[in-house]
Write an enzyme that holds these catalytic residues in place. Structure first.
Site, PDB file in Angstrom:
ATOM      1  N   GLY A  35      91.108  -6.040 -95.401  1.00 34.22           N
ATOM      2  CA  GLY A  35      90.310  -6.001 -94.174  1.00 34.22           C
ATOM      3  C   GLY A  35      91.150  -6.152 -92.918  1.00 34.22           C
ATOM      4  N   THR A 115      77.339   0.696-106.177  1.00 33.95           N
ATOM      5  CA  THR A 115      77.862   2.046-105.940  1.00 33.95           C
ATOM      6  C   THR A 115      77.198   3.082-106.833  1.00 33.95           C
ATOM      7  OG1 THR A 115      79.847   3.412-106.248  1.00 33.95           O
ATOM      8  CG2 THR A 115      79.701   1.454-107.600  1.00 33.95           C
ATOM      9  N   TYR A 139      86.330   0.815-112.088  1.00 24.17           N
ATOM     10  CA  TYR A 139      85.673   0.400-110.834  1.00 24.17           C
ATOM     11  C   TYR A 139      84.151   0.391-110.995  1.00 24.17           C
ATOM     12  CZ  TYR A 139      83.536   0.903-106.266  1.00 24.17           C
ATOM     13  OH  TYR A 139      82.701   0.751-105.192  1.00 24.17           O
TER      14      TYR A 139
END
Ligand code: UDP
Length: 320
Positions: A35, A115, A139
């Site tokens: 970030g 997702t 993932y």
């Protein structure tokens, strides 16, 4: 107060901005591994790491937290195939750590970044929440495992959760103050705009022989400010619903169409190279967003043009 884990990242920072603009008090916790400190628009910022429960507990002790929005995760599909341990440890064990600390501090509301990758190769389109889940990379598996953990914690411990399954998050803030900045960048739209700007030699189109009208992959690109709104609505509805919700526009756009729109909006040509398919890319991924409308009252408003315009503005005036 709302704790935003991973609030210095792309979708997290836009959600923090949106929450503050709507009168919420927000604390961001982030380890800043991916970030950007400059993206955090609340004065309440803490360095904390999902691997370090003490660092999380300190945040819960310092602030009066009612709900958590959890964005902190590794997101690169290719890397997850090469180094699954990193993904299972951070995304899955890290989330279990966060849940432990939440429950120990009697915080029972969580909104989570899931997702469309939980679906794998879709069997039909548009994809609704009842579609079979069958991830095709680690993932996607990490996100699906976390959804399952939430469901079990809901039953056993009364955890309220909403897992938001994003389709293709894209665009940047309309006022140009924050935006998308991944390193390395792998997403189509910023790469197209970098090619147009001259920061990259070209854009490589991965596959022109898909079973779609122009042969290139179709995705459902959703503006990050529409996603931010969905997180606020999820927080506002979390006591009446726990489960999964798909977030997309229900409209698909092909890779070639993205390039055409970007050329039109920027007024410049996009140097393009046609390549073979990238492993693991389904031809079409499009969300059925009816459930988001029914449960959250969420209706995305940004167009594909808004996405490219805000992303182009950010590309030209990047702050981080
Ligand atoms: N894509 C492409 N060239 C690139 C990056 C992406 O042609 O350099 C295509 C990719 O095959 C997919 C679409 O653009 O069909 C969106 O890819 P992205 O990585 O942005 O998101 P994903 O759909 O993988 O989450």
């Amino acid at each position: 107060m709302i704790l935003v884990m991973g609030g210095a990242g792309y979708i997290g920072s836009h959600t923090v901005k949106h929450l503050i603009e709507n009168g919420y008090e927000v604390v961001v916790a982030d380890n800043l591994s991916m970030g950007h400190r400059e993206a955090v628009t609340t004065p309440h910022f803490e360095i904390a790491d999902l691997a370090d429960k003490d660092s999380l507990d300190r945040v819960f002790k310092k602030y009066k937290i009612d709900s958590v929005i959890h964005f902190a995760a590794f997101i690169a599909v290719g890397e997850s195939v090469e180094n699954p341990a990193k993904y299972y440890r951070n995304n899955v064990i890290g989330t279990i750590n966060l849940l432990d600390v939440m429950l120990a501090n009697n915080v029972k509301n969580i909104v989570f970044s899931s997702t469309a990758a939980v679906f794998g190769n879709p069997e039909y389109t548009p994809i609704d929440e009842a579609h079979k889940t069958s991830p095709i990379n680690p993932y996607g598996w990490t996100k699906l495992m976390i959804e399952k953990i939430f469901a079990d914690y809901h039953t056993a411990y009364g955890l309220n959760y909403i897992a938001l399954r994003y389709f293709n998050a894209s665009g940047c803030s309309t006022d140009g103050t924050i935006g998308e900045s991944h390193n390395p960048e792998t997403h189509l739209i910023p790469l197209v705009l970098k090619a147009i700007k001259g920061d990259r030699e070209n854009i490589k189109v991965f596959g022109t022989d898909y079973d779609t009208p122009d042969g290139t992959c179709i995705r459902d690109y959703i503006h990050v400010e529409d996603l931010a709104l969905a997180h606020r609505l999820a927080i506002e509805n979390i006591s009446k619903f726990s489960g999964t919700i798909n977030l997309g526009t229900s409209t698909g756009t092909s890779v070639k169409e993205i390039i055409n729109i970007a050329e039109k909006i920027t007024g410049r040509p996009c140097p393009t190279v046609f390549e073979s398919r990238r492993a693991g890319d389904p031809a079409i991924l499009c969300a059925d967003n009816k459930k988001a409308g029914e449960i959250l009252g969420w209706h995305p408003t940004h167009t594909m043009e808004d996405i490219i315009k805000t992303a182009w503005n950010w590309e030209l005036n990047k702050k981080y």
